[in-house]
Design a protein around this motif. Structure first.
Motif, PDB file in Angstrom:
ATOM      1  N   ARG A  26      -8.757 -39.260 105.923  1.00 19.95           N
ATOM      2  CA  ARG A  26      -9.549 -40.070 105.005  1.00 19.95           C
ATOM      3  C   ARG A  26      -9.757 -41.450 105.580  1.00 19.95           C
ATOM      4  NH1 ARG A  26      -6.300 -40.566  99.495  1.00 19.95           N
ATOM      5  NH2 ARG A  26      -7.802 -42.225  99.017  1.00 19.95           N
TER       6      ARG A  26
ATOM      7  N   THR B 197      -2.667 -38.075 100.428  1.00 22.14           N
ATOM      8  CA  THR B 197      -2.431 -39.215  99.558  1.00 22.14           C
ATOM      9  C   THR B 197      -3.159 -40.440 100.107  1.00 22.14           C
ATOM     10  OG1 THR B 197      -0.479 -39.985 100.762  1.00 22.14           O
ATOM     11  CG2 THR B 197      -0.140 -38.311  99.051  1.00 22.14           C
ATOM     12  N   ARG B 198      -3.190 -41.496  99.317  1.00 29.30           N
ATOM     13  CA  ARG B 198      -3.830 -42.716  99.769  1.00 29.30           C
ATOM     14  C   ARG B 198      -3.141 -43.262 101.021  1.00 29.30           C
ATOM     15  NH1 ARG B 198      -7.554 -46.179  98.202  1.00 29.30           N
ATOM     16  NH2 ARG B 198      -7.368 -48.358  98.849  1.00 29.30           N
TER      17      ARG B 198
ATOM     18  N   SER C 224      -9.787 -47.790  92.529  1.00 29.26           N
ATOM     19  CA  SER C 224      -9.260 -47.196  93.752  1.00 29.26           C
ATOM     20  C   SER C 224      -9.275 -45.678  93.624  1.00 29.26           C
ATOM     21  CB  SER C 224      -7.846 -47.677  94.039  1.00 29.26           C
ATOM     22  OG  SER C 224      -6.951 -47.200  93.056  1.00 29.26           O
ATOM     23  N   ILE C 225      -9.090 -45.040  94.756  1.00 31.46           N
ATOM     24  CA  ILE C 225      -8.980 -43.587  94.789  1.00 31.46           C
ATOM     25  C   ILE C 225      -7.592 -43.230  95.282  1.00 31.46           C
ATOM     26  CG2 ILE C 225      -9.857 -41.447  95.768  1.00 31.46           C
ATOM     27  CD1 ILE C 225     -12.558 -42.772  96.039  1.00 31.46           C
ATOM     28  N   ASN C 226      -6.912 -42.413  94.548  1.00 29.17           N
ATOM     29  CA  ASN C 226      -5.561 -42.020  94.911  1.00 29.17           C
ATOM     30  C   ASN C 226      -5.610 -40.765  95.784  1.00 29.17           C
ATOM     31  OD1 ASN C 226      -4.516 -44.262  93.484  1.00 29.17           O
ATOM     32  ND2 ASN C 226      -4.736 -43.125  91.581  1.00 29.17           N
ATOM     33  N   ALA C 227      -4.960 -39.693  95.373  1.00 32.13           N
ATOM     34  CA  ALA C 227      -4.961 -38.481  96.185  1.00 32.13           C
ATOM     35  C   ALA C 227      -6.360 -37.864  96.244  1.00 32.13           C
ATOM     36  CB  ALA C 227      -3.976 -37.465  95.635  1.00 32.13           C
TER      37      ALA C 227
ATOM     38  N   ALA D 181     -10.886 -35.702  93.839  1.00 29.13           N
ATOM     39  CA  ALA D 181     -10.284 -37.021  93.990  1.00 29.13           C
ATOM     40  C   ALA D 181      -9.702 -37.496  92.675  1.00 29.13           C
ATOM     41  CB  ALA D 181     -11.330 -38.015  94.489  1.00 29.13           C
TER      42      ALA D 181
ATOM     43  N   ARG E  17      -7.553 -43.090  84.346  1.00 29.12           N
ATOM     44  CA  ARG E  17      -7.607 -42.318  85.577  1.00 29.12           C
ATOM     45  C   ARG E  17      -8.216 -40.969  85.265  1.00 29.12           C
ATOM     46  NH1 ARG E  17      -1.666 -43.496  88.356  1.00 29.12           N
ATOM     47  NH2 ARG E  17      -1.851 -45.770  88.356  1.00 29.12           N
TER      48      ARG E  17
ATOM     49  N   ASN F 152     -14.112 -44.797 101.343  1.00 26.77           N
ATOM     50  CA  ASN F 152     -13.891 -43.887 100.198  1.00 26.77           C
ATOM     51  C   ASN F 152     -14.326 -42.468 100.533  1.00 26.77           C
ATOM     52  OD1 ASN F 152     -12.931 -45.953  98.384  1.00 26.77           O
ATOM     53  ND2 ASN F 152     -15.058 -46.652  98.238  1.00 26.77           N
TER      54      ASN F 152
ATOM     55  N   ASN G 293     -10.160 -44.945 103.841  1.00 30.27           N
ATOM     56  CA  ASN G 293     -10.098 -45.626 102.545  1.00 30.27           C
ATOM     57  C   ASN G 293     -11.189 -46.698 102.414  1.00 30.27           C
ATOM     58  OD1 ASN G 293      -7.925 -44.088 101.641  1.00 30.27           O
ATOM     59  ND2 ASN G 293      -6.418 -45.509 102.499  1.00 30.27           N
TER      60      ASN G 293
END
Length: 120
Positions: free
Chosen positions: A71, A52-53, A30-33, A97, A106, A76, A73
């Motif tokens: 964004r 943020t996500r 996943s991609i966070n901030a 990212a 991470r 991505n 999600n």
């Protein structure tokens, strides 16, 4: 490995608009901030906007009311809508990212940068 690919930079007149995009690809959970930074000629890189996500956003004071970060999600991808551009917005813009590659790893990734020039 993860890649961030930016697009949308260019030359625009003062008062004009541009939309930057940054798409992440590769293998990750996943991609966070995510965020956009910029580096004007001869100056330090600075944070322009972050998201943020969950969609919470923050902006540097100089762009509040003019720039909007968003964004998607599912794709991505992070965007930066820039309106009412000023010559002082001229810079190389980088996306950033926080990527969760595995349960235990991470990393922060950067895009290659895209030039934005605001000039008449």
């Amino acid at each position: 490995q993860v890649q961030l690919v930016e697009s949308g930079g260019g030359l625009v007149q003062p008062g004009g608009s541009l939309r930057l995009s940054c798409a992440a690809s590769g293998s990750f959970r996943s991609i966070n901030a995510m965020g956009w930074y910029r580096q004007p000629p001869g100056k330090e890189r600075e944070l322009v906007a972050g998201i943020t996500r969950g969609g919470s956003t923050n902006y540097v004071d100089s762009v509040k009311g003019r720039f909007t970060i968003s964004r998607d999600n599912a794709k991505n991808t992070v965007y930066l809508q820039m309106n009412s551009l000023k010559p002082e917005d001229t810079a190389v813009y980088y996306c950033n990212a926080g990527v969760e590659e595995t349960v235990v790893r991470r990393r922060i990734y950067w895009g290659q940068g895209t030039q934005v020039t605001v000039s008449s």
